[in-house]
Design a protein around this motif. Structure first.
Motif, PDB file in Angstrom:
ATOM      1  N   ASN A  52       0.869  -1.106   0.113  1.00 31.72           N
ATOM      2  CA  ASN A  52       0.107   0.128   0.009  1.00 31.72           C
ATOM      3  C   ASN A  52       0.945   1.215   0.084  1.00 31.72           C
ATOM      4  OD1 ASN A  52      -1.989   2.010   0.330  1.00 31.72           O
ATOM      5  ND2 ASN A  52      -2.891   0.890   2.084  1.00 31.72           N
ATOM      6  N   VAL A  53       1.136   1.842  -1.194  1.00 33.67           N
ATOM      7  CA  VAL A  53       2.054   2.816  -1.318  1.00 33.67           C
ATOM      8  C   VAL A  53       1.179   4.050  -1.313  1.00 33.67           C
ATOM      9  CG1 VAL A  53       3.711   3.954  -2.872  1.00 33.67           C
ATOM     10  CG2 VAL A  53       3.634   1.647  -2.882  1.00 33.67           C
ATOM     11  N   GLY A  54       1.829   4.930  -0.331  1.00 35.44           N
ATOM     12  CA  GLY A  54       1.337   6.491  -0.351  1.00 35.44           C
ATOM     13  C   GLY A  54       2.150   7.291  -0.813  1.00 35.44           C
ATOM     14  N   PHE A  55       1.771   8.118  -1.833  1.00 34.29           N
ATOM     15  CA  PHE A  55       2.514   9.049  -2.457  1.00 34.29           C
ATOM     16  C   PHE A  55       2.861  10.158  -1.610  1.00 34.29           C
ATOM     17  CE2 PHE A  55       0.390   7.570  -6.709  1.00 34.29           C
ATOM     18  CZ  PHE A  55       1.275   6.554  -6.894  1.00 34.29           C
ATOM     19  N   THR A  80      -3.597   9.607  -4.547  1.00 28.67           N
ATOM     20  CA  THR A  80      -2.850   9.801  -3.555  1.00 28.67           C
ATOM     21  C   THR A  80      -1.979   8.479  -3.169  1.00 28.67           C
ATOM     22  OG1 THR A  80      -4.628   9.043  -2.245  1.00 28.67           O
ATOM     23  CG2 THR A  80      -4.113  11.438  -2.230  1.00 28.67           C
ATOM     24  N   GLY A  81      -1.919   7.260  -3.961  1.00 27.93           N
ATOM     25  CA  GLY A  81      -1.374   6.124  -3.784  1.00 27.93           C
ATOM     26  C   GLY A  81      -1.843   5.097  -4.705  1.00 27.93           C
TER      27      GLY A  81
END
Length: 103
Positions: A52-55, A80-81
């Motif tokens: 779960n990549v959050g920018f 946002t991700g």
């Protein structure tokens, strides 16, 4: 000397037209850059399992490029991700790097 100054000015003007970095941040392998034309680059690491990549900075829409050093399965994009499965097989999980760019 006037010729040298003219050549330096020409090179500087050329560089300005390509954009300059107006903001950047990094902490270890995590980083982002924002260019004067609004283009953004960001990168980091993910851990095994479901990533779960959050920018660090949200994109204006989901028309950005996303590249990862591994993983499979469905992707869920947002500004946002992103969420993706890092499985390579039934019992194998991977960790690695990601990179995203766009506006």
């Amino acid at each position: 000397m006037a010729t040298a100054n003219a050549n330096v000015k020409k090179v500087l003007d050329s560089l300005k037209s390509k954009g300059t970095i107006v903001e950047e941040w990094h902490d270890g392998s995590e980083w982002y850059r924002i260019w004067s034309n609004g283009f953004m680059e960001q990168s980091g690491r993910y851990t095994s399992g479901t990533a779960n990549v959050g920018f660090y900075k949200p994109f204006s829409d989901v028309d950005y490029a996303f590249v990862t050093s591994g993983g499979s399965g469905s992707l869920k994009f947002s500004t946002t991700g992103i969420v993706f499965d890092t499985s390579y097989g039934v019992d194998v999980k991977a960790s690695g790097c990601w990179y995203a760019c766009g506006y």
